[in-house]
Design a protein around this motif. Structure first.
Motif, PDB file in Angstrom:
ATOM      1  N   SER A  99      37.090  42.514  27.605  1.00 13.83           N
ATOM      2  CA  SER A  99      37.987  43.127  28.559  1.00 13.83           C
ATOM      3  C   SER A  99      38.190  44.358  29.059  1.00 13.83           C
ATOM      4  CB  SER A  99      39.243  42.009  29.032  1.00 13.83           C
ATOM      5  OG  SER A  99      38.917  40.598  29.016  1.00 13.83           O
TER       6      SER A  99
ATOM      7  N   ARG B 170      37.036  47.382  31.580  1.00  8.43           N
ATOM      8  CA  ARG B 170      37.852  48.180  32.519  1.00  8.43           C
ATOM      9  C   ARG B 170      37.692  49.688  32.052  1.00  8.43           C
ATOM     10  NH1 ARG B 170      37.717  44.583  35.868  1.00  8.43           N
ATOM     11  NH2 ARG B 170      39.611  43.435  36.349  1.00  8.43           N
TER      12      ARG B 170
ATOM     13  N   GLN C 114      34.654  51.134  33.822  1.00 10.21           N
ATOM     14  CA  GLN C 114      34.778  51.249  34.943  1.00 10.21           C
ATOM     15  C   GLN C 114      35.814  52.323  35.297  1.00 10.21           C
ATOM     16  OE1 GLN C 114      36.388  47.110  35.630  1.00 10.21           O
ATOM     17  NE2 GLN C 114      34.220  46.504  36.488  1.00 10.21           N
TER      18      GLN C 114
ATOM     19  N   MET D  34      31.656  39.622  34.512  1.00  6.87           N
ATOM     20  CA  MET D  34      33.049  40.276  34.510  1.00  6.87           C
ATOM     21  C   MET D  34      33.073  41.372  35.350  1.00  6.87           C
ATOM     22  SD  MET D  34      33.892  39.702  30.382  1.00  6.87           S
ATOM     23  CE  MET D  34      35.550  40.623  30.529  1.00  6.87           C
TER      24      MET D  34
ATOM     25  N   ASP E 194      33.400  40.281  38.664  1.00  4.68           N
ATOM     26  CA  ASP E 194      34.666  39.678  39.072  1.00  4.68           C
ATOM     27  C   ASP E 194      34.256  38.040  39.563  1.00  4.68           C
ATOM     28  OD1 ASP E 194      37.646  39.789  39.202  1.00  4.68           O
ATOM     29  OD2 ASP E 194      37.547  39.590  41.387  1.00  4.68           O
ATOM     30  N   GLU E 195      33.424  37.626  38.847  1.00  2.00           N
ATOM     31  CA  GLU E 195      33.019  36.040  38.971  1.00  2.00           C
ATOM     32  C   GLU E 195      33.390  35.303  37.781  1.00  2.00           C
ATOM     33  OE1 GLU E 195      28.844  36.282  39.370  1.00  2.00           O
ATOM     34  OE2 GLU E 195      28.763  37.213  41.608  1.00  2.00           O
TER      35      GLU E 195
ATOM     36  N   ALA F 260      37.951  35.483  32.560  1.00  2.00           N
ATOM     37  CA  ALA F 260      38.947  36.180  33.603  1.00  2.00           C
ATOM     38  C   ALA F 260      40.120  36.729  32.893  1.00  2.00           C
ATOM     39  CB  ALA F 260      39.416  34.757  34.329  1.00  2.00           C
TER      40      ALA F 260
ATOM     41  N   ARG G   7      41.091  39.909  34.418  1.00  2.00           N
ATOM     42  CA  ARG G   7      42.085  39.939  35.665  1.00  2.00           C
ATOM     43  C   ARG G   7      43.378  40.495  35.340  1.00  2.00           C
ATOM     44  NH1 ARG G   7      40.303  35.757  40.193  1.00  2.00           N
ATOM     45  NH2 ARG G   7      38.393  36.544  40.728  1.00  2.00           N
TER      46      ARG G   7
ATOM     47  N   LEU H 149      42.371  47.013  37.897  1.00  2.00           N
ATOM     48  CA  LEU H 149      40.977  47.784  38.279  1.00  2.00           C
ATOM     49  C   LEU H 149      41.317  49.161  38.471  1.00  2.00           C
ATOM     50  CD1 LEU H 149      39.434  45.334  40.952  1.00  2.00           C
ATOM     51  CD2 LEU H 149      38.320  46.126  38.632  1.00  2.00           C
TER      52      LEU H 149
END
Length: 311
Positions: free
Chosen positions: A205, A209, A212, A242, A245-246, A299, A302, A306
């Motif tokens: 995770s 991020r 991104q 991921m 975002d699914e 998830a 999340r 973002l």
């Protein structure tokens, strides 16, 4: 320690058995289907009739008997298999006043695929011994996809004779069976499995991020790092979803929190510190708090904002 990888050394298909399967959920439903398709005489039971009806609607070609209770399911069965939600569910369907052990015959085989505590596994094993019933705690790994395709890995606790009795049944839906040790050892090994997964997903995770925020092409990042030491099942199967975002699939956050709770309880009893497990468990609590309890464990990303957005 017995170990078998099913494949080149696959045993010949066993004689057909009278098998009762209790718990037709995400993992149990496909296993029951594999057993019926393998030609075993199958009885099914689910505490919520709606789920059992959905299973039958999806598998109209399969002829099965529908039991009215766990005790009814075990009546006349050679093998009883459970795959339910938690310790309380398991205790109810096995040890309850209308449970499996009320009618499973002497010399029968009981297999549990629930991810539960080692304590309940040991308790059931003691009851089974007194009833002269073979007993195996066999939590699994391999995901819903593995269940659907019959490629699960089982980590088993129980006596060697019980494991030997279960092996021909396992053939219908596994690719690997490992006898870890005595009763409860399978559950303890599953806790180690979940500890590993939790740490990997947390790292994945943060890596997502980070990539991104750096405005990197996440497909290119995956291509670059998935062939080296960072590679994992989670990366191969969850990185792209991921990024998109699914999360409406797979192993739910609620169930992971249950499993991590079991691991931490067992760790306290052993005097073992599990600081990373405890931290990731709290991260998952944050995902639950924003309504993500039924989403896939990936998830977890999340909970991290973002890039350019507030949390």
């Amino acid at each position: 320690m017995a170990r078998r990888a099913i494949g080149a050394n696959r045993l010949p298909m066993s004689e057909k058995r009278r098998i009762s399967f209790l718990g037709l959920g995400v993992m149990g439903g496909p296993i029951a289907r594999h057993l019926a398709r393998a030609g075993h005489e199958l009885t099914i039971y689910n505490r919520t009739p709606e789920r059992r009806e959905r299973w039958q609607a999806r598998n109209p070609e399969l002829s099965v008997r529908v039991a009215s209770s766990p005790a009814d399911a075990a009546e006349g069965a050679e093998v009883v298999i459970t795959c339910v939600g938690n310790d309380d569910d398991l205790s109810d369907v096995v040890l309850g006043p209308n449970g499996v052990f009320r009618s499973l015959k002497r010399g029968g085989l009981f297999i549990d695929h629930t991810t539960a505590s080692a304590r309940i596994a040991r308790q059931i094993a003691v009851e089974a011994r007194d009833l002269q019933v073979h007993c195996v705690d066999a939590p699994m790994t391999g995901s819903q996809i593995g269940a659907e395709e019959g490629r699960l890995t089982l980590m088993c606790g129980g006596r060697p004779d019980a494991i030997a009795a279960a092996m021909p049944v396992f053939e219908a839906y596994t690719r690997r069976v490992v006898h870890i040790g005595r009763a409860g050892a399978g559950q303890t090994a599953k806790m180690a499995n979940q500890i590993c997964i939790a740490g990997i997903v947390a790292g994945l995770s943060e890596a997502m991020r980070f990539a991104q925020a750096s405005h990197l092409d996440t497909d290119k990042v995956y291509e670059a790092i998935s062939g080296g030491a960072a590679q994992s099942w989670q990366m191969d199967n969850r990185w792209k979803t991921m990024a998109a975002d699914e999360f409406d699939f797979g192993f739910a956050v609620d169930w992971m929190r249950k499993d991590l709770g079991l691991a931490m309880d067992e760790g306290r009893g052993l005097g073992v510190s599990l600081p990373i497990t405890a931290l990731v468990n709290q991260f998952y609590a944050e995902v639950q708090a924003i309504g993500g309890g039924r989403l896939d464990t990936s998830a977890l990303v999340r909970r991290l904002p973002l890039p350019g957005k507030r949390k």
